[in-house]
Design a protein around this motif. Sequence first.
Motif, PDB file in Angstrom:
ATOM      1  N   THR A 183      -5.703   5.535  -3.815  1.00 17.57           N
ATOM      2  CA  THR A 183      -5.058   4.710  -2.799  1.00 17.57           C
ATOM      3  C   THR A 183      -4.564   3.468  -3.523  1.00 17.57           C
ATOM      4  O   THR A 183      -5.338   2.578  -3.859  1.00 17.57           O
ATOM      5  CB  THR A 183      -6.030   4.321  -1.681  1.00 17.57           C
ATOM      6  OG1 THR A 183      -6.585   5.494  -1.098  1.00 17.57           O
ATOM      7  CG2 THR A 183      -5.319   3.502  -0.616  1.00 17.57           C
TER       8      THR A 183
ATOM      9  N   GLN B 204       0.865  -1.180   0.000  1.00 18.57           N
ATOM     10  CA  GLN B 204       0.000   0.000   0.000  1.00 18.57           C
ATOM     11  C   GLN B 204       0.901   1.229   0.000  1.00 18.57           C
ATOM     12  O   GLN B 204       1.783   1.367   0.850  1.00 18.57           O
ATOM     13  CB  GLN B 204      -0.926   0.028   1.217  1.00 18.57           C
ATOM     14  CG  GLN B 204      -1.841   1.245   1.251  1.00 18.57           C
ATOM     15  CD  GLN B 204      -2.722   1.304   2.504  1.00 18.57           C
ATOM     16  OE1 GLN B 204      -2.720   0.361   3.322  1.00 18.57           O
ATOM     17  NE2 GLN B 204      -3.471   2.388   2.665  1.00 18.57           N
TER      18      GLN B 204
ATOM     19  N   ARG C  48      -5.626   7.864   3.142  1.00 17.72           N
ATOM     20  CA  ARG C  48      -5.397   6.694   3.992  1.00 17.72           C
ATOM     21  C   ARG C  48      -3.897   6.469   4.144  1.00 17.72           C
ATOM     22  O   ARG C  48      -3.175   6.326   3.161  1.00 17.72           O
ATOM     23  CB  ARG C  48      -6.042   5.461   3.369  1.00 17.72           C
ATOM     24  CG  ARG C  48      -7.535   5.628   3.046  1.00 17.72           C
ATOM     25  CD  ARG C  48      -8.008   4.440   2.221  1.00 17.72           C
ATOM     26  NE  ARG C  48      -9.440   4.483   1.971  1.00 17.72           N
ATOM     27  CZ  ARG C  48      -9.988   4.610   0.748  1.00 17.72           C
ATOM     28  NH1 ARG C  48      -9.205   4.733  -0.314  1.00 17.72           N
ATOM     29  NH2 ARG C  48     -11.302   4.607   0.605  1.00 17.72           N
TER      30      ARG C  48
ATOM     31  N   PRO D 271     -10.351   2.149  -3.752  1.00 22.23           N
ATOM     32  CA  PRO D 271      -8.903   1.907  -3.913  1.00 22.23           C
ATOM     33  C   PRO D 271      -8.580   1.347  -5.301  1.00 22.23           C
ATOM     34  O   PRO D 271      -9.458   0.844  -6.017  1.00 22.23           O
ATOM     35  CB  PRO D 271      -8.581   0.891  -2.814  1.00 22.23           C
ATOM     36  CG  PRO D 271      -9.722   0.973  -1.851  1.00 22.23           C
ATOM     37  CD  PRO D 271     -10.924   1.328  -2.668  1.00 22.23           C
TER      38      PRO D 271
ATOM     39  N   THR E 257      -8.722  -0.703   4.424  1.00 22.12           N
ATOM     40  CA  THR E 257      -9.404   0.559   4.101  1.00 22.12           C
ATOM     41  C   THR E 257     -10.873   0.594   4.489  1.00 22.12           C
ATOM     42  O   THR E 257     -11.484   1.664   4.487  1.00 22.12           O
ATOM     43  CB  THR E 257      -9.307   0.838   2.590  1.00 22.12           C
ATOM     44  OG1 THR E 257     -10.070  -0.173   1.886  1.00 22.12           O
ATOM     45  CG2 THR E 257      -7.866   0.837   2.119  1.00 22.12           C
TER      46      THR E 257
END
Length: 600
Positions: free
Chosen positions: A286, A242, A576, A254, A323
């Motif tokens: 993300t 990530q 995030r 995402p 997430t």
Amino acid sequence: MEHDKKPEATHFRLPDPALVTRTMSEVAERGQRIVTDFLKRQAGSEASPDPLNIGGAFLDMTSRLMANPARLVQAQIGFWQDYLTLWQNTARRMLGETPDPVIAEAPHDRRFKDDAWRENEVFDFIRQSYLLSARYVQTVVGSVEGLDPKAAQKVDFYTRQFVDAMSPSNFLLTNPEVLRRTAETGGENLLKGLSHLLADLERGKGRLRIRMTDDSKFRVGENIAVTPGKVVHQNDLMQLIQYAPTTDTVLKRPLLILPPWINKFYILDLRPRNSFIRWAVEQGHTVFVVSWVNPDARLAEKGFDDYMQEGIYDALSAIEQATGEREVNAIGYCLGGTLLATTLAHMAARRDTRISSATFFVTMTDFEEAGELGVFIDEEQLHCLEEQMQKRGYLEGREMATTFNMLRANDLIWSFVVNNYLLGQEPFPFDLLYWNDDSTRMPARMHSFYLRRMYQQNDLIKPGAVELLGERIDLRRIKVPCYLISTREDHIAPWKSTYRATQIYGGPIRFVLAASGHIAGIVNPPESGKYSHWVNEQLPPDPEEWFRGATELAGSWWPDWQRWILAQGREMVPARIPGSGGVAPIEDAPGSYVRAVATD
């Protein structure tokens, strides 16, 4: 007086005696080690004398050629007429005239870039003589009638390999640049080249492994693959990375990127200036990326279904845990795209809607016309390959790399032979070639399934022919919005083959064609100003019809993709931070799996 002056002698520097002595001593010592190591590796080998199954194809071609001697005679007459014209033109040049060339190399052919190939009558004759001979050989081979299409493709491919190998640019006495360098250095270039050759044989343990770049200049995680992030999940087959946000808010959905496991993921994160991953993060995504393991014999029984389960399905679960989001946008690159399409069909059978949109980078799902890679896929070669994989548990990384290099032999083989061995130069530091040389292995079970069921039998396109994880795969059940990006000069996934997916998937589709090839056409950041792309809202069955109606746009296709992905959903949420959700970071990006080197 002026006319009494003698012409200046060409400067030829004698080599350093100490260098010659030292080099020859090293040659003797290293050569003995290389031969001993190579013989040990061959001990007990039962390799086929014709593992590529070339002999049968050429025998069939020769017998059919001899059955129609008139066609051969016609080609010979044309060849000798052109050759006679070349002789005449060369004589005219020596008398001060400037006749037009009989034949010229293709615009992209860089073998004859040195000016002497055109300015010097002798080397101009050598160049044109080679080009005429190459055209004659390929014309004769290509004109044989009645040959099986697969055999014809194999004959054509290996004929071009032979023709490329015989280029005068590849030999000392017929390459003006090499001769000039030899005179300037007193032959030290050849001594250095010999040392480079021995080093490459040592790297390959008796097999030639040509060094394409100065790999000492690159370190994964230090100056390539440096986009900040964390490994947030891992299993036997992959680490999930990530990446850290660079914007205050991000898209709610995402982005999951699935690279091919034939190569390492950092092709999408080479340097900050050409990193698709970094760019996607800057656009407010993300970003999660799968970093596949470099498998060894312990993973021999991992199959395509394991890559589905431990790759995509495990990644989706980890992303939801990290997430809180169940739905993602997904990208699949090449084989990663084939896996994505297969998984989407599997998910459709189970009414799993976690992937909301799919992007396919140069991805084939219909392998009927698989391009030149099909040369390596027939029963005899597959049987030989499977025997080798059964002994080791995997396909060696160098074997796959050599196959891909042969598709562009002049650029990826012979140019380095000239630079490294004849000119005696060190290869230039180039991040793309470092990545290309950082090869990966293939688990035996998975690779056999992929080659047989997809490349050889084309079963993926047949509804229900492939069963994985308890479901029969039907690509026509894919209904999610799909973005397909292909490249016009792709030797690995020909764009007309990738285009066929537009007639298979059942949801809304956007097809975009980029200039250049399998890598450069994809890794093309907007700031580079390189390579145009073509768009067409219509999707006729014929790819040529699509291209005729397409509009060419300057620059990268990346912004077009970003506009398309935003059309699938624009809702934003606070950025995030990796590890702030329901999963704890394991290590910093790019992780440890990508650092494992295949030392075949």
